[in-house]
Write a protein that holds these residues in place. Structure first.
Motif, mmCIF file in Angstrom:
data_model
loop_
_atom_site.group_PDB
_atom_site.id
_atom_site.type_symbol
_atom_site.label_atom_id
_atom_site.label_comp_id
_atom_site.label_asym_id
_atom_site.label_seq_id
_atom_site.Cartn_x
_atom_site.Cartn_y
_atom_site.Cartn_z
ATOM 1 N N THR A 150 -95.912 29.499 -41.169
ATOM 2 C CA THR A 150 -94.684 30.276 -41.374
ATOM 3 C C THR A 150 -94.472 31.284 -40.241
ATOM 4 O O THR A 150 -93.334 31.520 -39.820
ATOM 5 C CB THR A 150 -94.719 30.996 -42.733
ATOM 6 N N LEU A 151 -95.548 31.865 -39.736
ATOM 7 C CA LEU A 151 -95.412 32.790 -38.605
ATOM 8 C C LEU A 151 -94.975 32.041 -37.349
ATOM 9 O O LEU A 151 -94.164 32.548 -36.576
ATOM 10 C CB LEU A 151 -96.735 33.525 -38.374
ATOM 11 N N LEU A 159 -91.243 31.412 -37.568
ATOM 12 C CA LEU A 159 -90.492 32.631 -37.243
ATOM 13 C C LEU A 159 -90.477 32.857 -35.736
ATOM 14 O O LEU A 159 -89.444 33.232 -35.162
ATOM 15 C CB LEU A 159 -91.133 33.824 -37.952
ATOM 16 N N TYR A 165 -101.441 29.159 -32.398
ATOM 17 C CA TYR A 165 -101.389 29.255 -33.857
ATOM 18 C C TYR A 165 -102.478 28.449 -34.545
ATOM 19 O O TYR A 165 -102.796 28.715 -35.711
ATOM 20 C CB TYR A 165 -100.000 28.858 -34.361
ATOM 21 N N ALA A 170 -92.645 33.563 -44.045
ATOM 22 C CA ALA A 170 -93.455 34.433 -43.190
ATOM 23 C C ALA A 170 -93.701 35.781 -43.862
ATOM 24 O O ALA A 170 -92.759 36.459 -44.274
ATOM 25 C CB ALA A 170 -92.775 34.623 -41.835
ATOM 26 N N SER A 225 -100.672 39.232 -42.936
ATOM 27 C CA SER A 225 -99.563 38.366 -42.519
ATOM 28 C C SER A 225 -98.287 39.172 -42.281
ATOM 29 O O SER A 225 -97.534 38.905 -41.345
ATOM 30 C CB SER A 225 -99.308 37.289 -43.584
ATOM 31 N N ARG A 260 -89.874 29.433 -42.049
ATOM 32 C CA ARG A 260 -89.796 30.830 -41.610
ATOM 33 C C ARG A 260 -89.459 31.790 -42.747
ATOM 34 O O ARG A 260 -89.745 32.976 -42.667
ATOM 35 C CB ARG A 260 -88.815 30.982 -40.452
ATOM 36 N N ARG A 291 -96.410 39.587 -38.763
ATOM 37 C CA ARG A 291 -94.998 39.237 -38.646
ATOM 38 C C ARG A 291 -94.277 40.184 -37.692
ATOM 39 O O ARG A 291 -93.445 39.757 -36.886
ATOM 40 C CB ARG A 291 -94.341 39.290 -40.036
#
Length: 233
Positions: A117-118, A121, A196, A71, A177, A68, A181
């Motif tokens: 990474t998103l 998060l 995702y 992100a 990105s 995370r 976020r």
């Protein structure tokens, strides 16, 4: 008796010949596209981490905490994530599957980094359910549908709609990105999931010629596909 034999013989001689059985040639499935391979890999990686996180497995909890932090950042800026965003299966060429080019691999790595990474998060502090859910017939889970879901039924929340438009007009993947976020943080607050794996494929395609227009159209269709009456879960 003679008549019977003659009749039987005549029928035998005039019977039509049996047709030879026909065989249908086996069909060969088309090899997966680069985009499809990115989607599959993202789905496998995230599903495994999500199962571990929901089961409170220490390795998955630690991996999510590391992911995370990336992100909204460029892939490669955090060497600590290189082993978590593992693209080694994309370097392999199997039967009917050609090896990806260097440019395709770079685009795949960037897309996987952004998607993983998103997701991390989004999943943070959410132990009751997985925030990655695959899209299915009648259950749209794309970015557009997720934004529409945050609006009241029958109404269009203009600030939310403008957020989606702003995401779609991002000039590059890093900016895209970063803007995604902001939407993910809103989805986390509402506990609304996102596909995702689908997003990873879209982020890969975004980097191709004509890709941004295609992805924007996909998000637009997803936005209009959401029907609150049919999606109460």
């Amino acid at each position: 008796m003679t008549t019977t034999i003659t009749t039987t013989t005549a029928l035998t001689e005039t019977a039509a010949p049996t047709a030879a059985p026909t065989t249908t040639p086996p069909t060969t499935a088309a090899p997966p596209t680069a985009r499809r391979r990115v989607e599959q890999l993202a789905g496998e990686r995230i599903a495994a981490l999500q199962r571990g996180y929901l089961a409170d497995e220490s390795h998955a909890v630690a991996a999510l905490a590391r992911l995370r932090r990336g992100a909204g950042q460029e892939a490669g800026r955090l060497p600590d994530l290189w082993n978590l965003v593992d693209t080694s299966p994309l370097h392999e060429a199997g039967e009917g599957v050609r090896e990806l080019s260097e440019g395709q691999l770079v685009h795949a790595e960037d897309a996987l980094h952004a998607a993983l990474t998103l997701w991390a998060l989004h999943q943070q502090s959410r132990r009751e359910a997985g925030m990655h859910q695959r899209e299915s017939r009648g259950k749209p889970r794309g970015v557009g549908a997720a934004v529409r879901r945050m609006m009241k039924p029958g109404e269009v929340d203009e600030p939310l709609r403008k957020r989606l438009v702003r995401v779609g007009t991002a000039p590059d993947l890093t900016t895209l990105s970063q803007r995604l976020r902001d939407i993910v943080l809103l989805l986390r607050r509402e506990q609304f999931p996102l596909d995702y794996a689908l997003l990873a494929g879209q982020l890969y395609h975004w980097q191709q010629f004509g890709g941004p227009d295609d992805v924007r159209r996909e998000w637009g269709r997803s936005f209009h596909a959401w029907n609150a009456a049919d999606n109460r879960d």
